[in-house]
Design a protein around this motif. Structure first.
Motif, short mmCIF file in Angstrom:
data_model
loop_
_atom_site.label_atom_id
_atom_site.label_comp_id
_atom_site.label_asym_id
_atom_site.label_seq_id
_atom_site.Cartn_x
_atom_site.Cartn_y
_atom_site.Cartn_z
N VAL A 202 -11.21 4.67 4.00
CA VAL A 202 -12.06 5.38 3.05
C VAL A 202 -11.87 4.69 1.70
CG1 VAL A 202 -12.53 7.57 1.89
CG2 VAL A 202 -11.85 7.56 4.31
N LEU A 203 -12.97 4.19 1.16
CA LEU A 203 -12.89 3.37 -0.05
C LEU A 203 -13.77 3.96 -1.15
CD1 LEU A 203 -11.76 0.76 -1.32
CD2 LEU A 203 -13.75 -0.44 -0.39
N ALA A 204 -13.14 4.42 -2.22
CA ALA A 204 -13.88 4.91 -3.39
C ALA A 204 -14.34 3.72 -4.22
CB ALA A 204 -13.00 5.83 -4.23
N THR A 205 -15.62 3.69 -4.55
CA THR A 205 -16.20 2.52 -5.21
C THR A 205 -16.48 2.74 -6.70
OG1 THR A 205 -18.46 3.23 -4.61
CG2 THR A 205 -17.28 1.80 -3.05
N ASP A 206 -16.02 3.85 -7.26
CA ASP A 206 -16.30 4.13 -8.67
C ASP A 206 -15.86 3.00 -9.59
OD1 ASP A 206 -16.65 7.54 -9.08
OD2 ASP A 206 -16.02 6.70 -7.18
N GLU A 207 -14.67 2.47 -9.34
CA GLU A 207 -14.09 1.46 -10.24
C GLU A 207 -14.22 0.05 -9.68
OE1 GLU A 207 -13.13 2.38 -13.18
OE2 GLU A 207 -13.45 4.51 -12.70
N LEU A 208 -14.98 -0.11 -8.62
CA LEU A 208 -15.13 -1.42 -7.99
C LEU A 208 -16.57 -1.90 -8.13
CD1 LEU A 208 -13.22 -0.90 -4.61
CD2 LEU A 208 -12.43 -2.27 -6.57
N SER A 209 -16.74 -3.16 -8.49
CA SER A 209 -18.08 -3.73 -8.42
C SER A 209 -18.40 -4.01 -6.96
CB SER A 209 -18.14 -5.04 -9.22
OG SER A 209 -17.39 -6.06 -8.54
N GLN A 210 -19.66 -4.22 -6.66
CA GLN A 210 -20.02 -4.50 -5.27
C GLN A 210 -19.49 -5.86 -4.82
OE1 GLN A 210 -23.86 -3.42 -6.45
NE2 GLN A 210 -24.03 -1.67 -5.10
N ASP A 211 -19.34 -6.80 -5.75
CA ASP A 211 -18.71 -8.07 -5.41
C ASP A 211 -17.24 -7.86 -5.05
OD1 ASP A 211 -20.93 -9.73 -5.69
OD2 ASP A 211 -20.61 -9.96 -7.85
N GLU A 212 -16.56 -7.02 -5.81
CA GLU A 212 -15.15 -6.74 -5.52
C GLU A 212 -14.99 -6.03 -4.17
OE1 GLU A 212 -13.26 -6.20 -10.01
OE2 GLU A 212 -14.38 -4.54 -9.08
N THR A 213 -15.89 -5.09 -3.91
CA THR A 213 -15.85 -4.39 -2.63
C THR A 213 -16.07 -5.36 -1.48
OG1 THR A 213 -16.71 -2.38 -3.68
CG2 THR A 213 -16.82 -2.49 -1.29
N ALA A 214 -17.06 -6.23 -1.61
CA ALA A 214 -17.35 -7.20 -0.56
C ALA A 214 -16.18 -8.15 -0.34
CB ALA A 214 -18.61 -7.99 -0.91
N ALA A 215 -15.54 -8.59 -1.42
CA ALA A 215 -14.40 -9.50 -1.30
C ALA A 215 -13.23 -8.82 -0.60
CB ALA A 215 -13.99 -10.00 -2.67
N LEU A 216 -13.01 -7.55 -0.91
CA LEU A 216 -11.93 -6.80 -0.27
C LEU A 216 -12.18 -6.68 1.24
CD1 LEU A 216 -9.44 -4.94 -0.32
CD2 LEU A 216 -10.95 -3.06 -0.97
N LEU A 217 -13.40 -6.36 1.62
CA LEU A 217 -13.73 -6.22 3.03
C LEU A 217 -13.69 -7.57 3.75
CD1 LEU A 217 -16.63 -3.62 2.83
CD2 LEU A 217 -14.19 -3.23 3.25
N LEU A 218 -14.06 -8.63 3.06
CA LEU A 218 -13.95 -9.96 3.65
C LEU A 218 -12.50 -10.27 4.03
CD1 LEU A 218 -15.10 -12.84 4.28
CD2 LEU A 218 -14.52 -13.41 1.90
N GLY A 219 -11.58 -9.99 3.10
CA GLY A 219 -10.18 -10.25 3.37
C GLY A 219 -9.66 -9.44 4.55
N LEU A 220 -10.04 -8.18 4.62
CA LEU A 220 -9.62 -7.33 5.74
C LEU A 220 -10.18 -7.84 7.06
CD1 LEU A 220 -10.07 -3.80 4.14
CD2 LEU A 220 -7.91 -4.80 4.88
N PHE A 221 -11.45 -8.20 7.06
CA PHE A 221 -12.06 -8.69 8.29
C PHE A 221 -11.39 -9.98 8.75
CE2 PHE A 221 -15.10 -11.57 10.32
CZ PHE A 221 -15.31 -10.88 11.49
N GLN A 222 -11.20 -10.92 7.85
CA GLN A 222 -10.61 -12.20 8.23
C GLN A 222 -9.22 -12.01 8.80
OE1 GLN A 222 -11.18 -14.38 4.48
NE2 GLN A 222 -12.68 -15.66 5.53
N ALA A 223 -8.42 -11.14 8.20
CA ALA A 223 -7.04 -10.91 8.69
C ALA A 223 -7.07 -10.29 10.08
CB ALA A 223 -6.29 -10.01 7.70
N ARG A 224 -7.90 -9.29 10.28
CA ARG A 224 -7.93 -8.61 11.57
C ARG A 224 -8.59 -9.49 12.64
NH1 ARG A 224 -9.40 -2.28 10.12
NH2 ARG A 224 -7.66 -1.95 8.66
N ASP A 225 -9.61 -10.23 12.24
CA ASP A 225 -10.27 -11.12 13.19
C ASP A 225 -9.32 -12.22 13.65
OD1 ASP A 225 -12.78 -11.80 14.51
OD2 ASP A 225 -12.84 -13.57 13.22
N HIS A 226 -8.53 -12.74 12.73
CA HIS A 226 -7.54 -13.76 13.07
C HIS A 226 -6.48 -13.19 14.02
CE1 HIS A 226 -4.99 -17.30 12.63
NE2 HIS A 226 -3.97 -16.49 12.38
N ALA A 227 -6.04 -11.98 13.73
CA ALA A 227 -5.03 -11.36 14.58
C ALA A 227 -5.57 -11.10 15.99
CB ALA A 227 -4.55 -10.05 13.96
N ALA A 228 -6.84 -10.70 16.07
CA ALA A 228 -7.45 -10.43 17.37
C ALA A 228 -7.62 -11.70 18.18
CB ALA A 228 -8.80 -9.74 17.19
N GLY A 229 -7.82 -12.83 17.47
CA GLY A 229 -8.01 -14.10 18.17
C GLY A 229 -6.74 -14.73 18.63
#
Length: 229
Positions: A202-229
């Motif tokens: 659950v991510l509150a976006t009040d203090e995050l720009s959409q670029d910051e939100t996208a970058a955060l999700l990119l990092g999470l996806f890459q880490a989990r995708d790498h672990a799954a592979g």
């Protein structure tokens, strides 16, 4: 929502209510993934683009009209929408089990702008007990994504964002916009449904720009995708 899970899809699912930042974040996350040479597809509302899913989407949107002055919540107003969207989710989730996104890390990634979770919450909030998407289906059949995030924001921030957007795509959006306190209650209802579930963020976006939100999700996806592979 802990327990057995449905098909795992490679990608990021963004859920949330109006003005939480889903669509813009989805577009920017897609751009970030492509810049890193990741094959990525971007979808809205359904994973598999078929005549059935398109037809149900159009009919669901057109079913909510003349909502001005209707109470909140209004089960009669939302029932046709929820029935058709739930049917769409049942069909689409079954088709997704054989999609390229279910092929593990060998397939393309999917950035999904809303799918089953918000619809499940709409059903339970507006038409409780009618079972359009049952709890059993959610536990055992609803697809899961590498990263699942529910975007939220404060009522004040949501109102600010709503004021910057011209018009509404369909009647349900107008109905929600006309009932800001109702949106806040529905948002809290959704968050409560995934509280303590480790498969959700659950991510509150009040203090995050959409670029910051996208970058955060990119990092999470890459880490989990790498672990799954």
């Amino acid at each position: 929502m802990n327990g057995p899970r449905g098909t795992m899809l490679r990608g990021v699912l963004l859920e949330g209510l109006n003005f939480a930042g889903k669509s813009t974040t989805a577009a920017r996350l897609t751009t970030l993934l492509r810049a890193r040479d990741t094959e990525v597809h971007s979808r809205h509302c359904y994973v598999c683009d078929t005549e059935a899913t398109q037809t149900l989407q159009v009919r669901a949107k057109s079913s909510v009209g003349g909502a001005t002055g209707r109470p909140f919540p209004d089960p009669d107003l939302l029932r046709p929408f929820n029935v058709m969207k739930s049917a769409q989710m049942l069909i689409d989730s079954e088709l997704a089990t054989d999609s390229v996104y279910a092929a593990g890390t060998a397939g393309p990634a999917l950035v999904q702008d809303r799918h089953w979770f918000t619809q499940y919450c709409n059903n339970e909030f507006f038409n409780p007990g009618e079972g359009h998407l049952s709890d059993s289906w959610v536990r055992t059949c609803a697809p899961r994504f590498t990263v699942q995030v529910y975007l939220t924001c404060s009522p004040t921030e949501r109102e600010r964002r709503a004021g910057r957007r011209d018009g509404d795509a369909h009647g349900l959006n107008s109905y929600l916009r006309a009932n800001p306190e109702g949106i806040a209650a529905l948002d809290a209802f959704c968050v409560e449904r995934i509280a303590g579930d480790p498969s959700w963020i659950v991510l509150a976006t009040d203090e995050l720009s959409q670029d910051e939100t996208a970058a955060l999700l990119l990092g999470l996806f890459q880490a989990r995708d790498h672990a799954a592979g």
